[in-house]
Design an enzyme around this catalytic site. Structure first.
Site, mmCIF file in Angstrom:
data_model
loop_
_atom_site.group_PDB
_atom_site.id
_atom_site.type_symbol
_atom_site.label_atom_id
_atom_site.label_comp_id
_atom_site.label_asym_id
_atom_site.label_seq_id
_atom_site.Cartn_x
_atom_site.Cartn_y
_atom_site.Cartn_z
ATOM 1 N N GLN A 46 3.404 -13.919 10.250
ATOM 2 C CA GLN A 46 3.932 -12.948 11.220
ATOM 3 C C GLN A 46 5.131 -13.517 11.950
ATOM 4 O O GLN A 46 4.987 -14.333 12.858
ATOM 5 C CB GLN A 46 2.853 -12.527 12.220
ATOM 6 N N SER B 200 2.801 -17.905 13.932
ATOM 7 C CA SER B 200 3.684 -18.238 15.059
ATOM 8 C C SER B 200 3.869 -17.035 15.976
ATOM 9 O O SER B 200 4.147 -17.194 17.158
ATOM 10 C CB SER B 200 5.051 -18.690 14.545
ATOM 11 N N ASP B 201 3.734 -15.817 15.419
ATOM 12 C CA ASP B 201 4.079 -14.587 16.140
ATOM 13 C C ASP B 201 5.481 -14.711 16.728
ATOM 14 O O ASP B 201 5.739 -14.346 17.879
ATOM 15 C CB ASP B 201 3.055 -14.281 17.229
ATOM 16 N N HIS B 202 6.393 -15.220 15.909
ATOM 17 C CA HIS B 202 7.778 -15.455 16.308
ATOM 18 C C HIS B 202 8.441 -14.127 16.681
ATOM 19 O O HIS B 202 8.608 -13.249 15.840
ATOM 20 C CB HIS B 202 8.520 -16.121 15.143
#
Length: 440
Positions: free
Chosen positions: A75, A319-321
């Protein structure tokens, strides 16, 4: 599928010596060397030495550092198309390479939304031309990520989409979700869903509880997550579809996932590195870089997530960057945008859990390598003969201070600004090509 990392028979062989070789897929942890030839792992183990290295091979002394599969981030927002002011594929993949991430699953909520085969093709071509690591596009589950009409999953899959999601937009209509899971099942496609009831979450900006009351901020109850997750799991059981909860952060959700897995349903779940290593108290004096969706929960909730990771209930760490620029983050907490960057710090932040003794190193790495590879049906994610040479070298003990100005993302909204972390990535190899290297 378009890729700049196709095997090259004329590529210079690489020999990594004196390494701590970790393959999370088999839970092996041995000392030895690794031979990379023509973009694949040709050999590994104690038998790989300088004496049997191929002609013209580059010899790399790892000095006891860990060598393992490259990380797979399920993600991350890469900005293109339409949000190049926040991120580009070039800057996102540069940050990924520096953080040991060799494959990015790009979220579809761009502008335009990735709900057309032409947009999938655009992302793949941009990744081929400007990316430093592999970029795999997720396509929208519903047209426009609006939750009303199912997207053309078959055509999007043929174009190169590897999973289907509406990003941070949960599908509110249960009938639409049932039809999407049934449709995806016919293509053996993976549905990645963010479970949050938008009406119950309302105007909430952080975890609902004592801390939100003290700070005077509207809260989001944990039930907003679990109610949707429980619905999704029942629909996955009903349809037989492949379902992955993108980020869960509440203990109630862990109970629901556990019951679904015990029942034998094809469901998996992930959580973000932020929710594993930070809690609502870290928001402190309204630090907007810690305004996340779902919100950071309480310390007992965080501990429950860590325990679930250690036990194998949580499958994946992401990471949910989510890069956000100054104009959307340097605002009062309630008005600031959700999101934080994380590609470059995911591994080092995760190693906090290893150094504290909460999670074994092989289990942490499995959640970032072989587990996402298995869910996405990728060949990467393992350190074995014949596997693609997506490999990283890192020192798990070397300390560094996170300096936002030195991060490679276009935006600087890291929740770890000024934090002392351990775990320096010294080399990142994708398809046998060195894409990141720290000078000796």
């Amino acid at each position: 599928m378009l890729s700049r990392f196709a095997p090259k028979t004329d590529a210079q062989p690489l020999v990594l010596l004196n390494a701590r070789l970790i393959d999370p897929a088999t839970e092996t942890d041995i000392r030895g060397g690794l031979l990379i030839r023509a973009g694949v792992i040709a050999d590994l183990g104690p038998g790989v030495t300088v004496d049997n290295a191929p002609n013209r091979a580059r010899i790399i002394d790892c000095r006891g550092d860990v060598v393992c599969p490259g990380l797979i981030d399920m993600q991350a927002f890469v900005g293109e198309p339409g949000a190049e002011h926040r991120e580009t594929i070039a800057t996102a993949t540069a940050a990924a390479a520096a953080g040991g991430v060799t494959t990015i699953l790009a979220t579809p909520a761009t502008s335009p939304v990735v709900d057309d085969p032409a947009v999938v093709d655009f992302v793949l071509r941009r990744a081929r031309d400007t990316g430093k690591v592999r970029v795999l596009p997720m396509a929208a589950l519903t047209k426009g990520c609006e939750g009303r009409e199912i997207a053309e999953l078959g055509l999007l899959g043929q174009a190169g989409a590897v999973a289907f999601s509406d990003g941070a937009h949960a599908v509110a209509n249960a009938l639409v979700m049932r039809r999407a899971l049934s449709y995806a099942r016919d293509f053996d496609a993976l549905v990645v869903h963010f479970p949050q009831d938008r009406d119950l979450a309302g105007e909430g900006v952080m975890n609902e509880g004592e801390t939100s009351l003290r700070l005077g901020l509207a809260g989001v109850p944990a039930e907003a997550e679990t109610i949707v997750l429980d619905r999704d799991l029942r629909l996955a059981a009903l349809t037989g579809g492949r379902y992955h909860a993108s980020i869960i952060a509440a203990p109630l959700s862990l109970e629901a996932i556990s019951e679904a897995k015990v029942s034998g349903h094809d469901v998996t779940c992930g959580t973000s590195i932020n929710h594993l290593t930070l809690n609502e108290n870290d928001i402190g004096d309204y630090r907007t870089f810690l305004k996340l969706r779902p919100p950071l929960r309480s310390e007992p909730d965080r501990r429950a997530l860590v325990h679930a990771l250690a036990e194998g209930l949580v499958d994946v760490i992401v990471s949910d960057h989510d890069p956000q620029d100054v104009e959307t983050k340097r605002l009062p907490f309630g008005a600031a945008e959700f999101g934080a960057i994380g590609l470059e710090t995911m591994l080092a932040a995760g190693l906090r859990l290893v150094h504290s003794g909460d999670v074994p190193l092989t289990r942490l790495l499995a959640a970032m390598t072989c587990n996402p590879a298995k869910i996405l049906k990728l060949e990467q994610g393992r350190l074995q003969k014949g596997a693609p040479a997506d490999v990283i070298r890192f020192d798990p003990d070397e300390p560094f201070v996170v300096d936002p100005l030195k991060l490679r993302s276009r935006c600087r909204n890291t929740p770890f600004a000024g934090a002392l972390l351990q775990g320096v990535v010294k080399m990142t190899i994708v398809g046998g090509e060195i894409v990141w290297e720290v000078a000796a």
